[in-house]
Design a protein around this motif. Structure first.
Motif, PDB file in Angstrom:
ATOM      1  N   PHE A   7       0.844  -1.203   0.000  1.00  0.00           N
ATOM      2  CA  PHE A   7       0.000   0.000   0.000  1.00  0.00           C
ATOM      3  C   PHE A   7       0.872   1.242   0.000  1.00  0.00           C
ATOM      4  N   GLY A   8       0.383   2.311  -0.607  1.00  0.00           N
ATOM      5  CA  GLY A   8       1.105   3.575  -0.512  1.00  0.00           C
ATOM      6  C   GLY A   8       0.483   4.651  -1.369  1.00  0.00           C
ATOM      7  N   PHE A  10       2.564   6.783  -3.375  1.00  0.00           N
ATOM      8  CA  PHE A  10       3.385   6.773  -4.592  1.00  0.00           C
ATOM      9  C   PHE A  10       3.198   8.054  -5.397  1.00  0.00           C
ATOM     10  N   GLY A  16      12.971   5.317  -4.678  1.00  0.00           N
ATOM     11  CA  GLY A  16      12.634   4.678  -3.396  1.00  0.00           C
ATOM     12  C   GLY A  16      11.360   3.860  -3.528  1.00  0.00           C
ATOM     13  N   LEU A  20      11.148  -0.444  -3.490  1.00  0.00           N
ATOM     14  CA  LEU A  20      10.175  -1.103  -2.590  1.00  0.00           C
ATOM     15  C   LEU A  20       9.279  -2.053  -3.393  1.00  0.00           C
ATOM     16  N   PHE A  40      -7.963  10.177   1.005  1.00  0.00           N
ATOM     17  CA  PHE A  40      -7.211   9.517   2.081  1.00  0.00           C
ATOM     18  C   PHE A  40      -5.842  10.174   2.248  1.00  0.00           C
ATOM     19  N   LYS A  45      -1.613  12.923   5.017  1.00  0.00           N
ATOM     20  CA  LYS A  45      -0.404  13.759   4.887  1.00  0.00           C
ATOM     21  C   LYS A  45      -0.698  15.249   5.071  1.00  0.00           C
ATOM     22  N   GLU A  72      -6.964   2.605  -2.240  1.00  0.00           N
ATOM     23  CA  GLU A  72      -6.956   2.423  -0.779  1.00  0.00           C
ATOM     24  C   GLU A  72      -7.625   3.650  -0.158  1.00  0.00           C
ATOM     25  N   MET A  92       5.647  -3.885   3.302  1.00  0.00           N
ATOM     26  CA  MET A  92       5.625  -2.426   3.517  1.00  0.00           C
ATOM     27  C   MET A  92       7.029  -1.929   3.832  1.00  0.00           C
ATOM     28  N   ASP A  94       9.802   0.130   6.102  1.00  0.00           N
ATOM     29  CA  ASP A  94       9.926   0.032   7.564  1.00  0.00           C
ATOM     30  C   ASP A  94       9.558   1.324   8.302  1.00  0.00           C
ATOM     31  N   ASP A  95       9.122   2.346   7.560  1.00  0.00           N
ATOM     32  CA  ASP A  95       8.493   3.474   8.267  1.00  0.00           C
ATOM     33  C   ASP A  95       7.184   2.998   8.918  1.00  0.00           C
ATOM     34  N   PHE A 100       1.524  -3.139  11.204  1.00  0.00           N
ATOM     35  CA  PHE A 100       0.551  -4.038  10.573  1.00  0.00           C
ATOM     36  C   PHE A 100       0.701  -5.482  11.042  1.00  0.00           C
ATOM     37  N   PRO A 113      13.630  -2.173   4.558  1.00  0.00           N
ATOM     38  CA  PRO A 113      14.254  -0.888   4.869  1.00  0.00           C
ATOM     39  C   PRO A 113      13.961   0.141   3.778  1.00  0.00           C
ATOM     40  N   THR A 115      14.649   3.260   1.254  1.00  0.00           N
ATOM     41  CA  THR A 115      15.820   3.815   0.566  1.00  0.00           C
ATOM     42  C   THR A 115      16.153   5.148   1.240  1.00  0.00           C
TER      43      THR A 115
HETATM   44  N1  C2G Z   1       9.491   4.065   0.441  1.00  0.00           N
HETATM   45  C1  C2G Z   1      10.783   3.567   0.539  1.00  0.00           C
HETATM   46  N2  C2G Z   1      11.843   4.429   0.491  1.00  0.00           N
HETATM   47  C2  C2G Z   1      11.648   5.759   0.369  1.00  0.00           C
HETATM   48  C3  C2G Z   1      10.342   6.280   0.265  1.00  0.00           C
HETATM   49  C4  C2G Z   1       9.269   5.401   0.315  1.00  0.00           C
HETATM   50  O1  C2G Z   1      11.006   2.343   0.665  1.00  0.00           O
HETATM   51  N3  C2G Z   1      12.729   6.566   0.370  1.00  0.00           N
HETATM   52  C5  C2G Z   1       8.358   3.134   0.518  1.00  0.00           C
HETATM   53  C6  C2G Z   1       7.515   3.354   1.766  1.00  0.00           C
HETATM   54  O2  C2G Z   1       8.114   2.745   2.880  1.00  0.00           O
HETATM   55  C7  C2G Z   1       6.205   2.712   1.363  1.00  0.00           C
HETATM   56  C8  C2G Z   1       6.162   2.953  -0.158  1.00  0.00           C
HETATM   57  O3  C2G Z   1       7.478   3.316  -0.557  1.00  0.00           O
HETATM   58  O4  C2G Z   1       6.231   1.313   1.623  1.00  0.00           O
HETATM   59  C9  C2G Z   1       5.185   4.052  -0.513  1.00  0.00           C
HETATM   60  O5  C2G Z   1       5.519   5.213   0.206  1.00  0.00           O
HETATM   61  P1  C2G Z   1       4.445   6.362   0.414  1.00  0.00           P
HETATM   62  O6  C2G Z   1       3.888   6.740  -0.891  1.00  0.00           O
HETATM   63  O7  C2G Z   1       5.040   7.422   1.283  1.00  0.00           O
HETATM   64  O8  C2G Z   1       3.309   5.569   1.196  1.00  0.00           O
HETATM   65  P2  C2G Z   1       2.524   6.032   2.473  1.00  0.00           P
HETATM   66  O9  C2G Z   1       1.916   7.374   2.235  1.00  0.00           O
HETATM   67  O10 C2G Z   1       3.355   5.802   3.683  1.00  0.00           O
HETATM   68  O11 C2G Z   1       1.280   5.033   2.446  1.00  0.00           O
HETATM   69  O12 C2G Z   1      -1.677   1.814   4.216  1.00  0.00           O
HETATM   70  C10 C2G Z   1      -0.466   2.452   4.348  1.00  0.00           C
HETATM   71  C11 C2G Z   1      -0.223   3.532   3.433  1.00  0.00           C
HETATM   72  O13 C2G Z   1      -1.200   3.980   2.609  1.00  0.00           O
HETATM   73  C12 C2G Z   1       1.189   3.908   3.220  1.00  0.00           C
END
Ligand code: C2G
Length: 129
Positions: A7-8, A10, A16, A20, A40, A45, A72, A92, A94-95, A100, A113, A115
């Motif tokens: 999920f994200g 994007f 990054g 992922l 959402f 955000k 989502e 997902m 690791d932020d 979950f 992890p 990027t």
């Molecule tokens: N990501 C990453 N490295 C980065 C930036 C993002 O690995 N430098 C990964 C995040 O960890 C996430 C995915 O890319 O797994 C999507 O990131 P976001 O678009 O920021 O997603 P987010 O808004 O956190 O949505 O249900 C959960 C969410 O909707 C997560």
């Protein structure tokens, strides 16, 4: 085949996000991406995304590592989505580490992890300068 779900948002797609998704896809045979809707994203955000949900879904669907996308709408629907899309694995960044773990009763939950040093916010700031 093994079905992986992630999920994200994007938004302003960057490497990054790509790394992922490629790692998630490598865990199985099919990668399904839940893409945060504009509404959402605004709640999550505190700002609207740069690109609309249909543009973000179009970009994701064009990637070799992505097989399916769906909108989502909230965090609360995660269990519903995992069941509906028959997830074997939830992957997902690791932020979200630990966030979950409650879904380990229905699928494997894996955190990768992030990027380092790249984010949508950093890209926006870089262009702004
Ligand atoms: N990501 C990453 N490295 C980065 C930036 C993002 O690995 N430098 C990964 C995040 O960890 C996430 C995915 O890319 O797994 C999507 O990131 P976001 O678009 O920021 O997603 P987010 O808004 O956190 O949505 O249900 C959960 C969410 O909707 C997560």
């Amino acid at each position: 085949g093994i079905r992986v779900v992630t999920f994200g948002t994007f938004d302003v797609f960057h490497v990054g996000h790509l790394r992922l998704l490629e790692r998630a896809r490598a865990l199985g045979d099919t990668l399904i991406v839940g893409v945060s809707t504009d509404e959402f994203t605004r709640r999550k955000k505190d700002r609207l995304p740069v690109f609309s949900e249909s543009e973000r879904m179009e970009i994701l669907l064009a990637l070799r590592c992505v097989d399916e996308v769906f909108p989502e709408e909230s965090l609360e629907k995660k269990r519903e989505y995992l069941i509906e899309h028959r997830a074997d694995v939830l992957a997902m960044g690791d932020d979200w580490a630990g966030k979950f773990d409650e879904f380990r009763d229905i699928c494997e939950v894996i955190y990768f992890p992030r990027t380092p040093a790249i984010s949508t916010t950093a890209v926006i700031e870089k262009i702004r300068l």
